[in-house]
Design an enzyme around this catalytic site. Structure first.
Site, PDB file in Angstrom:
ATOM      1  N   HIS A  72      -6.564 -15.523  12.973  1.00  8.96           N
ATOM      2  CA  HIS A  72      -5.171 -15.947  13.174  1.00  8.96           C
ATOM      3  C   HIS A  72      -4.539 -15.139  14.300  1.00  8.96           C
ATOM      4  CE1 HIS A  72      -4.349 -17.838   8.944  1.00  8.96           C
ATOM      5  NE2 HIS A  72      -5.430 -18.320   9.538  1.00  8.96           N
ATOM      6  N   TYR A 200       5.633 -15.620   5.854  1.00  3.61           N
ATOM      7  CA  TYR A 200       6.417 -14.647   5.073  1.00  3.61           C
ATOM      8  C   TYR A 200       7.826 -15.202   4.990  1.00  3.61           C
ATOM      9  CZ  TYR A 200       2.790 -11.041   5.439  1.00  3.61           C
ATOM     10  OH  TYR A 200       1.626 -10.322   5.330  1.00  3.61           O
ATOM     11  N   PRO A 292       2.052  -4.611  -1.138  1.00  3.88           N
ATOM     12  CA  PRO A 292       1.172  -5.523  -0.400  1.00  3.88           C
ATOM     13  C   PRO A 292       1.835  -6.300   0.746  1.00  3.88           C
ATOM     14  CG  PRO A 292       1.649  -6.384  -2.591  1.00  3.88           C
ATOM     15  CD  PRO A 292       2.220  -5.017  -2.544  1.00  3.88           C
ATOM     16  N   LYS A 296      -1.848  -4.104   3.993  1.00  2.00           N
ATOM     17  CA  LYS A 296      -2.451  -2.901   4.565  1.00  2.00           C
ATOM     18  C   LYS A 296      -3.433  -2.144   3.686  1.00  2.00           C
ATOM     19  CE  LYS A 296      -0.577  -3.067   8.538  1.00  2.00           C
ATOM     20  NZ  LYS A 296      -1.482  -3.693   9.509  1.00  2.00           N
ATOM     21  N   TYR A 384       1.280  -4.858  12.528  1.00  2.00           N
ATOM     22  CA  TYR A 384       0.600  -5.827  11.660  1.00  2.00           C
ATOM     23  C   TYR A 384      -0.880  -5.952  12.007  1.00  2.00           C
ATOM     24  CZ  TYR A 384       0.186  -9.587   8.328  1.00  2.00           C
ATOM     25  OH  TYR A 384      -0.193 -10.330   7.235  1.00  2.00           O
TER      26      TYR A 384
HETATM   27  P1  RFL Z   1     -10.573  -0.386  -5.197  1.00  2.00           P
HETATM   28  O1  RFL Z   1     -10.831  -1.679  -4.518  1.00  2.00           O
HETATM   29  O2  RFL Z   1      -9.592  -0.341  -6.303  1.00  2.00           O
HETATM   30  O3  RFL Z   1     -11.988   0.156  -5.689  1.00  2.00           O
HETATM   31  C1  RFL Z   1     -12.105   1.236  -6.592  1.00  2.00           C
HETATM   32  C2  RFL Z   1     -13.379   1.041  -7.387  1.00  2.00           C
HETATM   33  O4  RFL Z   1     -13.560   2.154  -8.257  1.00  2.00           O
HETATM   34  C3  RFL Z   1     -13.924   1.673  -9.536  1.00  2.00           C
HETATM   35  N1  RFL Z   1     -13.572   2.715 -10.515  1.00  2.00           N
HETATM   36  C4  RFL Z   1     -14.459   3.588 -11.024  1.00  2.00           C
HETATM   37  N2  RFL Z   1     -15.770   3.740 -10.828  1.00  2.00           N
HETATM   38  C5  RFL Z   1     -16.396   4.737 -11.492  1.00  2.00           C
HETATM   39  N3  RFL Z   1     -15.748   5.566 -12.357  1.00  2.00           N
HETATM   40  C6  RFL Z   1     -14.437   5.441 -12.585  1.00  2.00           C
HETATM   41  N4  RFL Z   1     -13.827   6.264 -13.424  1.00  2.00           N
HETATM   42  C7  RFL Z   1     -13.721   4.427 -11.897  1.00  2.00           C
HETATM   43  N5  RFL Z   1     -12.431   4.029 -11.882  1.00  2.00           N
HETATM   44  C8  RFL Z   1     -12.355   2.995 -11.039  1.00  2.00           C
HETATM   45  C9  RFL Z   1     -13.179   0.370  -9.681  1.00  2.00           C
HETATM   46  O5  RFL Z   1     -13.782  -0.476 -10.647  1.00  2.00           O
HETATM   47  C10 RFL Z   1     -13.308  -0.183  -8.278  1.00  2.00           C
HETATM   48  O6  RFL Z   1     -14.467  -0.965  -8.112  1.00  2.00           O
HETATM   49  O7  RFL Z   1     -10.101   0.732  -4.142  1.00  2.00           O
HETATM   50  P2  RFL Z   1     -10.466   0.920  -2.587  1.00  2.00           P
HETATM   51  O8  RFL Z   1     -11.942   0.819  -2.366  1.00  2.00           O
HETATM   52  O9  RFL Z   1      -9.726   2.123  -2.176  1.00  2.00           O
HETATM   53  O10 RFL Z   1      -9.855  -0.378  -1.869  1.00  2.00           O
HETATM   54  C11 RFL Z   1      -8.458  -0.582  -1.807  1.00  2.00           C
HETATM   55  C12 RFL Z   1      -8.145  -2.083  -1.837  1.00  2.00           C
HETATM   56  O11 RFL Z   1      -8.831  -2.690  -2.905  1.00  2.00           O
HETATM   57  C13 RFL Z   1      -6.640  -2.352  -1.964  1.00  2.00           C
HETATM   58  O12 RFL Z   1      -5.899  -1.436  -1.197  1.00  2.00           O
HETATM   59  C14 RFL Z   1      -6.259  -3.776  -1.500  1.00  2.00           C
HETATM   60  O13 RFL Z   1      -6.793  -4.754  -2.349  1.00  2.00           O
HETATM   61  C15 RFL Z   1      -4.744  -3.930  -1.422  1.00  2.00           C
HETATM   62  N6  RFL Z   1      -4.318  -5.286  -1.047  1.00  2.00           N
HETATM   63  C16 RFL Z   1      -4.359  -5.724   0.264  1.00  2.00           C
HETATM   64  N7  RFL Z   1      -4.858  -4.929   1.234  1.00  2.00           N
HETATM   65  C17 RFL Z   1      -4.976  -5.393   2.511  1.00  2.00           C
HETATM   66  O14 RFL Z   1      -5.414  -4.641   3.408  1.00  2.00           O
HETATM   67  N8  RFL Z   1      -4.616  -6.670   2.874  1.00  2.00           N
HETATM   68  C18 RFL Z   1      -4.116  -7.532   1.961  1.00  2.00           C
HETATM   69  O15 RFL Z   1      -3.871  -8.694   2.301  1.00  2.00           O
HETATM   70  C19 RFL Z   1      -3.936  -7.066   0.608  1.00  2.00           C
HETATM   71  N9  RFL Z   1      -3.455  -7.884  -0.330  1.00  2.00           N
HETATM   72  C20 RFL Z   1      -3.864  -6.178  -2.041  1.00  2.00           C
HETATM   73  C21 RFL Z   1      -3.418  -7.466  -1.638  1.00  2.00           C
HETATM   74  C22 RFL Z   1      -3.870  -5.835  -3.379  1.00  2.00           C
HETATM   75  C23 RFL Z   1      -3.423  -6.723  -4.304  1.00  2.00           C
HETATM   76  N10 RFL Z   1      -3.484  -6.302  -5.650  1.00  2.00           N
HETATM   77  C24 RFL Z   1      -4.051  -7.119  -6.676  1.00  2.00           C
HETATM   78  C25 RFL Z   1      -3.258  -4.926  -5.978  1.00  2.00           C
HETATM   79  C26 RFL Z   1      -2.945  -8.362  -2.565  1.00  2.00           C
HETATM   80  C27 RFL Z   1      -2.918  -7.989  -3.888  1.00  2.00           C
HETATM   81  C28 RFL Z   1      -2.349  -9.001  -4.860  1.00  2.00           C
HETATM   82  C1  PHB Z   2      -3.320 -12.413   0.837  1.00  2.00           C
HETATM   83  O1  PHB Z   2      -3.777 -13.364   1.504  1.00  2.00           O
HETATM   84  O2  PHB Z   2      -3.738 -12.137  -0.289  1.00  2.00           O
HETATM   85  C2  PHB Z   2      -2.222 -11.584   1.395  1.00  2.00           C
HETATM   86  C3  PHB Z   2      -1.764 -11.848   2.678  1.00  2.00           C
HETATM   87  C4  PHB Z   2      -0.742 -11.078   3.211  1.00  2.00           C
HETATM   88  C5  PHB Z   2      -0.185 -10.070   2.447  1.00  2.00           C
HETATM   89  C6  PHB Z   2      -0.647  -9.803   1.172  1.00  2.00           C
HETATM   90  C7  PHB Z   2      -1.674 -10.568   0.639  1.00  2.00           C
HETATM   91  O3  PHB Z   2       0.838  -9.334   2.971  1.00  2.00           O
END
Ligand code: RFL
Ligand code: PHB
Length: 390
Positions: A72, A200, A292, A296, A384
């Site tokens: 994009h 957004y 979120p 980031k 961004y």
């Molecule tokens: P994770 O992905 O949470 O992975 C951590 C792993 O550790 C495991 N774990 C354990 N393992 C062993 N022993 C234990 N005691 C443990 N406790 C936990 C877990 O099962 C897991 O597998 O962390 P990591 O690797 O730092 O990654 C971070 C990302 O996952 C997170 O920041 C993003 O998903 C946030 N996020 C977004 N980030 C973006 O860059 N772009 C986005 O568009 C975006 N959208 C989002 C998001 C997060 C969302 N939610 C659900 C929080 C949208 C949403 C809705």
């Molecule tokens: C997503 O596609 O899940 C998404 C996109 C943009 C955001 C957060 C989540 O700021």
């Protein structure tokens, strides 16, 4: 068991670290509490910064992302029923890629296993020990059997609810935190996206976001209460609310379809300082959370790992521990810049309970400025698509 770097957590942070270390000739073992299937199916982020994409390609795991990811060149900011496009490509020369986090995780797990990497899934009762010495240890249970890994370093990549951060003595850490008085209700729908780019949307009923995963799957979010009960949100109510918030003066409607998944995500900003204690290094969500709105979290996790992997390989290559000593300081500089951006976007786009007309006018002025000033649009675009990693 013995390895050089013991990695707790097989999310994006732990897996990218393990693979980058492997490419530098450094051994690691990854341990993960959940099953492989759970890790590969967890619906989360979707937006990859250009720098994240470039790193995954350099690591040799970018083939499927290049084939299936959607590039994009801009996003839409919508308010007062009108859309305004911010053109990243024109303003920064860079783009973002839509490719689901669980697809990145699948690609990483496959690459690690193909290269003979060790990942223990579904392990229990992890604890980390002696990281204030030169011989840290990780203990856990695998299929009910006690196990121990001796290593030179521990990487705490176990997310916000993991065990690594709480294992550091509380008096060695400072926590900075803000919890927001709202959450996001997110859905995945089997419906083609209604726009080619992300939208957004600021609305008096609350923030709303149109995103996607593939040309057939839409991802949508709407602002809700932090304690919102999903049971109160049958599919029809969700679509009705999304249609209302995303409405334009032209009257275009969203394409609807069966809802495949629904969830509520709380919103917080969180930073722990420092991100290291002895030979234990925290990375990704274990060390910081961003709301979120700026997309980031995953990108920030990958940026930490780039620095940690570089510092560890410098240590093993030439015995220089200086980059490891400075790991936290190096990461936190960028972490705070990204916190600033995510907070600014969150504050501009959401309805804060109890806010009066003053706040609303301020938000609309922010949106007006963003969509009418080239300087403002460029500042937004630069953040961004991703600030440089040092
Ligand atoms: P994770 O992905 O949470 O992975 C951590 C792993 O550790 C495991 N774990 C354990 N393992 C062993 N022993 C234990 N005691 C443990 N406790 C936990 C877990 O099962 C897991 O597998 O962390 P990591 O690797 O730092 O990654 C971070 C990302 O996952 C997170 O920041 C993003 O998903 C946030 N996020 C977004 N980030 C973006 O860059 N772009 C986005 O568009 C975006 N959208 C989002 C998001 C997060 C969302 N939610 C659900 C929080 C949208 C949403 C809705
Ligand atoms: C997503 O596609 O899940 C998404 C996109 C943009 C955001 C957060 C989540 O700021």
């Amino acid at each position: 068991m013995r390895t050089q770097v013991g990695i707790v957590g097989a999310g994006p942070a732990g897996l990218v670290l393990s693979h980058l270390l492997h490419l530098q000739g450094v051994e690691s073992i990854v341990i993960e509490a959940r099953s492989r299937q759970h890790c590969e199916q967890r619906v989360r982020a979707g937006v990859l910064e250009q720098g994240t994409v470039d790193l995954l390609i350099e690591m040799g795991i970018g083939d499927r992302m290049r084939e299936e990811g959607l590039v994009h060149d801009g996003v839409e900011i919508r308010f007062n029923g009108r859309g305004h496009r911010i053109d990243f490509k024109e303003l920064t020369g860079r783009s973002i890629t839509i490719y689901a986090q669980q697809e990145v995780v699948k690609d990483l797990i496959a690459a690690r296993l193909k290269a003979g990497g060790q990942i223990f899934f579904e392990i229990a009762d992890v604890s980390v020990h002696d990281f204030d010495s030169a011989a840290p240890r990780i203990r856990f249970y695998d299929n009910g059997e006690p196990q121990e890994i001796s290593c030179d370093f521990i990487a705490g990549c176990d997310g916000f609810h993991g065990v690594c951060r709480p294992s550091i003595p509380a008096n060695s850490l400072t926590v900075y935190e803000r919890v927001f008085p709202f959450a996001w209700l997110g859905i995945l729908a089997a419906a083609p996206p209604s726009s080619e780019e992300l939208i957004y949307c600021y609305h008096e009923r609350g923030f709303c976001l149109h995103s996607m995963r593939t040309p057939e799957i839409t991802r949508l979010y709407l602002q809700c209460a932090p304690d919102e009960d999903l049971a109160q949100w049958p599919d029809e109510r969700i679509w009705e609310e999304l249609q209302r918030r995303l409405t334009t003066s032209g009257g275009e409607r969203l394409t609807e379809g069966p809802i495949l998944q629904k969830s509520i995500t709380g919103m917080r900003s969180f930073v722990v300082e420092p991100m290291q204690c002895g030979r234990l290094y925290l990375a990704g969500d274990a060390a910081h959370i961003v709301p979120p709105t700026g997309a980031k979290g995953l990108n920030l996790a990958v940026a930490d790992i780039r620095i940690l992997a570089g510092a560890l390989s410098e240590f093993y290559r030439i015995g220089n521990s200086h980059p490891l000593d400075r790991y936290s300081e190096t990461c936190l500089k960028r972490v705070w810049l990204v916190q600033r951006f995510a907070l600014w976007m969150t504050a501009m786009l959401h309805q804060f309970p109890g806010n009066d007309g003053f706040e609303e006018h301020r938000q609309l002025a922010d949106l007006d400025y963003l969509t009418s000033s080239r300087a403002a649009a460029q500042t937004f675009a630069e953040n961004y698509v991703g600030l440089p990693t040092t």
